[in-house]
Write a protein that holds these residues in place. Structure first.
Motif, PDB file in Angstrom:
ATOM      1  N   VAL A 164       0.507   4.915 -20.722  1.00  0.00           N
ATOM      2  CA  VAL A 164       1.853   4.459 -21.101  1.00  0.00           C
ATOM      3  C   VAL A 164       2.919   5.235 -20.336  1.00  0.00           C
ATOM      4  N   THR A 165       2.755   6.562 -20.226  1.00  0.00           N
ATOM      5  CA  THR A 165       3.754   7.334 -19.475  1.00  0.00           C
ATOM      6  C   THR A 165       3.755   6.925 -18.007  1.00  0.00           C
ATOM      7  N   GLY A 166       2.663   6.343 -17.549  1.00  0.00           N
ATOM      8  CA  GLY A 166       2.566   5.885 -16.165  1.00  0.00           C
ATOM      9  C   GLY A 166       3.594   4.834 -15.812  1.00  0.00           C
ATOM     10  N   PHE A 167       4.203   4.202 -16.802  1.00  0.00           N
ATOM     11  CA  PHE A 167       5.220   3.208 -16.481  1.00  0.00           C
ATOM     12  C   PHE A 167       6.458   3.862 -15.892  1.00  0.00           C
ATOM     13  N   ALA A 168       6.685   5.136 -16.201  1.00  0.00           N
ATOM     14  CA  ALA A 168       7.809   5.841 -15.567  1.00  0.00           C
ATOM     15  C   ALA A 168       7.539   5.947 -14.080  1.00  0.00           C
TER      16      ALA A 168
ATOM     17  N   PHE B 226       0.837  -1.202   0.000  1.00  0.00           N
ATOM     18  CA  PHE B 226       0.000   0.000   0.000  1.00  0.00           C
ATOM     19  C   PHE B 226       0.874   1.255   0.000  1.00  0.00           C
ATOM     20  N   GLY B 227       2.116   1.120   0.466  1.00  0.00           N
ATOM     21  CA  GLY B 227       3.029   2.261   0.450  1.00  0.00           C
ATOM     22  C   GLY B 227       3.736   2.349  -0.883  1.00  0.00           C
ATOM     23  N   CYS B 228       4.581   1.354  -1.154  1.00  0.00           N
ATOM     24  CA  CYS B 228       5.339   1.348  -2.404  1.00  0.00           C
ATOM     25  C   CYS B 228       5.660  -0.102  -2.718  1.00  0.00           C
ATOM     26  N   SER B 229       5.481  -0.482  -3.981  1.00  0.00           N
ATOM     27  CA  SER B 229       5.704  -1.881  -4.362  1.00  0.00           C
ATOM     28  C   SER B 229       7.163  -2.295  -4.217  1.00  0.00           C
ATOM     29  N   VAL B 230       8.094  -1.339  -4.341  1.00  0.00           N
ATOM     30  CA  VAL B 230       9.511  -1.726  -4.357  1.00  0.00           C
ATOM     31  C   VAL B 230       9.945  -2.363  -3.027  1.00  0.00           C
ATOM     32  N   PRO B 231       9.787  -1.672  -1.887  1.00  0.00           N
ATOM     33  CA  PRO B 231      10.150  -2.349  -0.637  1.00  0.00           C
ATOM     34  C   PRO B 231       9.262  -3.558  -0.348  1.00  0.00           C
ATOM     35  N   ALA B 232       8.007  -3.507  -0.821  1.00  0.00           N
ATOM     36  CA  ALA B 232       7.107  -4.635  -0.579  1.00  0.00           C
ATOM     37  C   ALA B 232       7.620  -5.883  -1.280  1.00  0.00           C
ATOM     38  N   ILE B 233       8.047  -5.723  -2.528  1.00  0.00           N
ATOM     39  CA  ILE B 233       8.558  -6.868  -3.283  1.00  0.00           C
ATOM     40  C   ILE B 233       9.805  -7.409  -2.601  1.00  0.00           C
TER      41      ILE B 233
ATOM     42  N   ALA C  90       9.502  -0.670  -9.926  1.00  0.00           N
ATOM     43  CA  ALA C  90       8.970  -1.908  -9.358  1.00  0.00           C
ATOM     44  C   ALA C  90       9.270  -3.089 -10.274  1.00  0.00           C
ATOM     45  N   LEU C  91       9.169  -2.863 -11.597  1.00  0.00           N
ATOM     46  CA  LEU C  91       9.452  -3.951 -12.537  1.00  0.00           C
ATOM     47  C   LEU C  91      10.911  -4.384 -12.427  1.00  0.00           C
TER      48      LEU C  91
ATOM     49  N   PRO D 187       1.568  -5.724  -6.742  1.00  0.00           N
ATOM     50  CA  PRO D 187       1.166  -4.504  -7.460  1.00  0.00           C
ATOM     51  C   PRO D 187      -0.336  -4.216  -7.386  1.00  0.00           C
ATOM     52  N   PHE D 188      -1.147  -5.222  -7.077  1.00  0.00           N
ATOM     53  CA  PHE D 188      -2.596  -4.976  -6.971  1.00  0.00           C
ATOM     54  C   PHE D 188      -2.955  -4.258  -5.668  1.00  0.00           C
ATOM     55  N   MET D 189      -2.013  -4.264  -4.719  1.00  0.00           N
ATOM     56  CA  MET D 189      -2.234  -3.491  -3.506  1.00  0.00           C
ATOM     57  C   MET D 189      -1.924  -2.048  -3.901  1.00  0.00           C
ATOM     58  N   SER D 190      -2.954  -1.247  -4.067  1.00  0.00           N
ATOM     59  CA  SER D 190      -2.789   0.076  -4.680  1.00  0.00           C
ATOM     60  C   SER D 190      -1.751   0.902  -3.930  1.00  0.00           C
ATOM     61  N   CYS D 191      -0.669   1.288  -4.626  1.00  0.00           N
ATOM     62  CA  CYS D 191       0.455   1.926  -3.949  1.00  0.00           C
ATOM     63  C   CYS D 191       0.257   3.437  -3.828  1.00  0.00           C
TER      64      CYS D 191
END
Lengths: 715, 80
Positions: A613-617, A410-417, A673-674, A437-441
């Motif tokens: 698409v820009t959202g991937f940044a 829910f905070g950020c996918s990076v530390p969560a992963i 996150a990817l 990633p489905f946990m809205s960050c």
């Protein structure tokens, strides 16, 4: 033995069970001098540090906390590899004095490796308070493992510990003391040891006694290591036969028998040296657990805790968020007039300040969220949460321990992963990472907030909550499906120690918050800055040149279409039409038109397509991209301007907005996150995750849009 | 009887782990061995996990894992 001369450098491995205070002891031993890295090829954190004492250098490696030296979990494999391949001069085993018997179980397995072991009887102050007394000198003498009491938090006992380390390293390994596995097993171990020692090259690399025991325990990794022995097949056959004999003789599997013998040996050694209080006094932990882990209340309390974390985050975070927002608006307003007009100004004001500022204003929320989650982690609540949720999560094929990484999501996918590393089974790890990633960050929040405020003004909070709920529901549903398809297999056992409640230290909390937030703030400075420049560039170039006479033709056509309009309206209408033309002409416009057929079934026009698409940044960039694409210029306040612009645009309906929220929620996360997923899982699982999330996002948005249109919500 | 059949508050003496391999080995490593005494502290409703106290520490495990531990129920002793 290598190294270990009287004044030479000592390489020391710090090992022990989880919750023994190993990390505190590491900090006490090394002070601030340590570096954090990873063990080769795996994602387990490796911390190294050093200390100089009386001219001697002590180098410490902090090994992962484990319960046994089997090879079932990645932490155990890492520990084993480090000890066998790097052969440290000494192992300091950190033991919890309040839980000595179980902690000695691992200690004795270290001894079998033939590396000198020194025991740190840690948390000795707590043991004393509980009325536990340990004769450390006598215990050390019986086991052949010198021991001393320590208190890592205060640094008590560190000098004595290092004195013991000096002496033990000088003395080498102690072959006189070791576990005896009893008259039935010992002859079989001796036969195996003899056979292993027959290959001197091999015996130099692996301690024969240790390998013999592991072979009887049917340890797969030990069997693999045996492969390089010249008589590997014969020894493996002998081990199999011996294990089978033990199995029949004792009526249970050999690996279980050996565990039992070890505990029996420990029980014998502690009989005279460990005194427990007659009656265990009811502790504060028991009292808290009676409520928090109540058979019926545990799950509601977990839900309440989660809700509390969110409410507190938003309630307290609203103030700093508003200050930052006001600051960036002030910055945009005061820079606007100073900068030269035209492209540069629009770029700095609309692109950079809006983009980076938009992200930074959400940093206080993220910091607060991570702070509260760290409090839950450091007090020991997460084990209670695992207890409360395991039944429910298990129904979907997840593990109780997945709950912590999922909450971080829910905070950020990076530390969560990265936190999914705490899951011991690779399959659970992959599954958890796949659905995080489905946990809205936090980065998706600005998108949800913008769209909800524009299209559901009276139910904005409910709309955002609905998105969070859909995310959790789809995370669980996906887990259920994946567990029955791509990630099929035996469920992972849930056998977990329940540590006592602990008072968190401020230093520990701040460290966790820093670790988790730094990534997010750095993203604002780098990726989002770059992305907002890029988005501005691709939406501005190539420049659309108006042909001579074209403007007059447009003006005539416009006046004809709006006969009642005045000259001011004409100017506004014309500039809008020109802006739209140049947008369509730009790279982004052409790209958007090209992908429009892909997103049209979801109700999105090409602008929305470009924004996703820009959202991937970074997902916040969706907001700034929409800002640029809808030409919310300088002067207007970004949020309100874009909100009314979108609400007035004919391409948008509440249904489209909701579908976009769903789409942004479900499609693959940002590059950061990817990239983390790639390091944790490798390319093929990353590819699978991409395909899975992209198709799920598209299908869900498509289904909602189609059904919504059919039943006439769009109107 | 099996550990999984005990009610909260029940005291027991372990008679052994009935399975081998990963789950059995893990249980034995955590201290479920012949003669070890323990107590069921609590169980979550709907056959959720249970909390067991052995060797002076607390352990959480699922019903399916607890079913791999053969125990003898101890009677007559009030829980401390």
């Amino acid at each position: 033995m290598s190294g270990g001369t009287r004044q030479g450098r000592l390489r020391i491995a710090l090992a022990g069970n989880p919750n023994a205070g190993k990390t505190s002891l590491f900090n006490a031993l090394t002070g601030a001098r340590h570096k954090v890295g990873n063990y080769p090829g795996v994602t387990v954190e490796k911390r190294e540090g050093s200390r100089i004492r009386e001219g001697r250098e002590y180098r410490f490696i902090d090994l992962p906390g484990i319960y046994s030296l089997t090879a079932y979990s990645i932490d155990e494999v890492v520990t084993r590899d480090c000890l066998l391949d790097e052969r440290p001069d000494l192992i300091i085993d950190v033991l919890d004095s309040t839980n000595l018997e179980r902690h000695l179980y691992l200690c004795l397995q270290f001894q079998e490796l033939g590396i000198p072991v020194v025991g740190a009887l840690n948390m000795s102050d707590e043991a004393k308070a509980q009325g536990i007394s340990i004769d450390s000198y006598e215990l050390g003498k019986i086991l052949g493992i010198p021991m001393t009491a320590t208190v890592a938090r205060t640094g008590e006992g560190i000098e004595e510990l290092l004195d013991l380390a000096d002496r033990a390293a000088a003395g080498g390994s102690d072959d006189l003391h070791r576990i005896s596995y009893g008259p039935e097993i010992e002859p079989r171990l001796a036969a195996l040891e003899l056979a292993i020692a027959a290959d001197p090259d091999f015996a130099r690399r692996f301690p024969a006694r240790w390998l013999a025991v592991k072979l009887l325990e049917k340890d797969g990794d030990a069997l693999e290591r045996l492969g390089s022995h010249r008589d590997a097949a014969a020894i493996a056959a002998l081990a199999r036969e011996s294990a089978a004999w033990i199995g029949t003789h004792f009526g249970k599997d050999a690996e279980i028998v050996i565990s039992g013998q070890r505990y029996g040996y420990i029980h014998g050694a502690t009989r005279e040296t460990l005194r427990l209080p007659g009656r265990r006094a009811a502790s504060l932990t028991d009292a808290i657990d009676a409520v928090v882990m109540h058979p019926f209340l545990a799950l509601p309390i977990f839900a309440l805790t989660l809700w509390g974390v969110f409410s507190l985050t938003f309630a307290l975070g609203a103030y700093p968020t508003a200050w930052l927002d006001a600051f960036f608006r002030w910055l945009a307003a005061s820079l606007g007039p100073v900068l030269p007009g035209g492209a540069l100004r629009s770029h700095v004001v609309d692109g950079v300040i809006a983009g980076v500022g938009g992200v930074l204003s959400f940093v206080p929320l993220i910091v607060l969220l991570f702070f509260l989650i760290s409090v839950l982690e450091d007090t020991g609540y997460m084990s209670r949460a695992a207890f409360a949720t395991d039944r429910a999560l298990h129904a979907f094929g997840l593990h109780g321990q997945s709950v912590f990484p999922m909450m971080l999501g829910f905070g950020c996918s990076v530390p969560a992963i990265m936190a999914a590393r705490t899951l011991k089974s690779p399959r659970d790890r992959i599954l958890t990472i796949m659905i995080i990633p489905f946990m809205s960050c936090g980065a998706k929040l600005p998108v949800h907030v913008l769209l909800a405020a524009a299209f559901f003004p009276r139910h904005a909070a409910a709309a955002v909550m609905a998105i969070y709920a859909v995310g959790v529901a789809l995370a669980l549903g996906s887990a259920w499906v994946l567990r029955r398809t791509a990630l099929r297999g035996e469920p992972t056992p849930f056998v977990m120690e329940l540590p006592p409640w602990r008072r968190p230290t401020l230093r520990g909390l701040l460290w966790h918050v820093w670790e988790n937030t730094a990534m997010y703030a750095r993203k604002a400075g780098t990726v989002i800055l770059a992305a907002s420049i890029l988005v501005w560039a691709v939406t501005s170039y190539p420049r659309h040149e108006v042909a001579p006479g074209e403007r007059e033709a447009m003006a005539a056509a416009w006046s004809q279409a709006h006969p009642a309009a005045g000259s001011d309206d004409l100017e506004a209408g014309l500039s809008r039409e020109l802006a739209e033309r140049s947008m369509t002409y730009s790279f982004a416009g052409r790209f958007g038109k090209a992908i429009e057929p892909l997103v049209a079934p979801l109700g999105f026009d090409w602008r929305i397509g470009v924004a996703t698409v820009t959202g991937f940044a970074a997902k916040e960039v969706v907001v700034s991209t929409l800002g640029i694409l809808y030409g919310v210029g300088a002067g207007k306040s970004e949020g309100a301007g874009l909100r009314s612009e979108l609400a007035a645009d004919p391409a948008w309906t509440p249904l489209v907005a909701f579908c976009l929220m769903l789409f942004i929620l479900l499609i693959p996360p940002c590059f950061a996150a990817l990239a983390t997923m790639k390091t944790e899982l490798g390319w093929s699982w990353l590819g699978f995750a991409l395909a899975f999330q992209l198709s799920l996002g598209w299908l869900v948005a498509f289904a909602v849009f189609s059904i919504g249109t059919m039943i006439g919500i769009a109107a | 009887m099996l550990l999984s059949e005990l009610a909260p508050g029940a005291r027991f003496r372990v008679q052994g782990v009935t399975i081998g391999r990963e789950v059995g080995k893990r249980l034995a490593d955590m201290g479920f061995n012949n003669g070890v005494e323990g107590e069921v502290v609590r169980r979550l409703f709907l056959s959720g996990p249970m909390q067991v106290r052995i060797l002076g520490y607390n352990l959480l495990l699922r019903k399916s894992e607890a079913a791999a531990v053969e125990v003898q129920a101890e009677t007559g002793q009030p829980s401390p």
